[in-house]
Write an enzyme that holds these catalytic residues in place. Sequence first.
Site, PDB file in Angstrom:
ATOM      1  N   HIS A  94      -7.686  31.833  45.541  1.00  0.00           N
ATOM      2  CA  HIS A  94      -7.719  31.400  46.924  1.00  0.00           C
ATOM      3  C   HIS A  94      -8.363  30.026  47.084  1.00  0.00           C
ATOM      4  O   HIS A  94      -8.551  29.577  48.217  1.00  0.00           O
ATOM      5  CB  HIS A  94      -8.512  32.392  47.777  1.00  0.00           C
ATOM      6  N   GLU A  96       6.774  34.337  47.976  1.00  0.00           N
ATOM      7  CA  GLU A  96       6.759  32.889  48.153  1.00  0.00           C
ATOM      8  C   GLU A  96       8.038  32.228  47.644  1.00  0.00           C
ATOM      9  O   GLU A  96       8.516  31.248  48.230  1.00  0.00           O
ATOM     10  CB  GLU A  96       5.536  32.287  47.450  1.00  0.00           C
TER      11      GLU A  96
END
Length: 324
Positions: A126, A57
Amino acid sequence: MTMGGAINAGLRRAMQDDDRVVVLGEDVGVLGGVFRVTDGLSREFGADRVVDTPLAESAIVGTAIGLALRGFRPVCEIQFDGFVYPAFDQIVSQLAKLRARSGGRLALPVVIRIPCGGGIGAVEHHSESNEAYFAHTAGLRVVACATPHDAHHMIRQAIDLDDPVIFFEPKRRYWDKGPVGPEPGLDLDRARVLRVGDDCTLVAYGPSVGTALAASAAAAEDGYSVGVLDARTLSPLDVDALVSAARRSRRMVVVHEASTFLGLGAEIAAAVTERCFEELAAPVLRVGAWDLPYPPARVEDEFLPDVDRVLDAVDRVLGYQRGR
């Protein structure tokens, strides 16, 4: 159209209108994204404009910063909210500050799409609600869509901006269907009144808007007029809209999936109280997740604010009496 489809259509239209718009992220190309929000874009625009990246990321955001400095308009996808932290330094130390650091000479038209919130039974990392981290960072615009119409138009408005935008997408709402009109109706930095109420106003954003609307409908069955305001823009806040709603109903409850401690609800409550203290009939209350790490999926319904918890807060502001 589903919300996921609406964002897909918005991205497609933005890429058709401007060759400088590029999409990058993990599995956004051949797979079409973990939620299929970028489905079909690689076939239409090619691998040079829809780029499958390594699982890194920090590199995704760092590459987007470099592309923006070279004249592109990158749109990054972070697969899940809890995965954005490796890129946090790139976002808050570089992306947010380069424009000010350069005296306004450098534009950073980067959009970072982040699926946010819970409600899908996912494992840890998540289902987080980390909007406050980014809203607290000057130099970033932070927005959250809640309907297919807004999702479609807000993503296009975000791409058109020369400022970096953190674009939160409520993952539990990706499959919700709704109409998508031809015009946005509102600028990106405006809140939207979804339901007018005279007894109380619920302020929500992203995944909590649906919860607030359900609570408003339940309250109406008991004879109460409870409005719903979708904040939409978290930084900057549309304070004028918040104040207007507070002055009309004199009672307000803020609903979000993030923990209440130092969450956006605290800022909204403070902003409204500072401007409407004498007009409020009760303190502004907050309803959010418990101040705990996100739990296992089997108990997330106990963790997230639901209609009953919202209605309990509404009962408390309606029953509040000064001096008691």
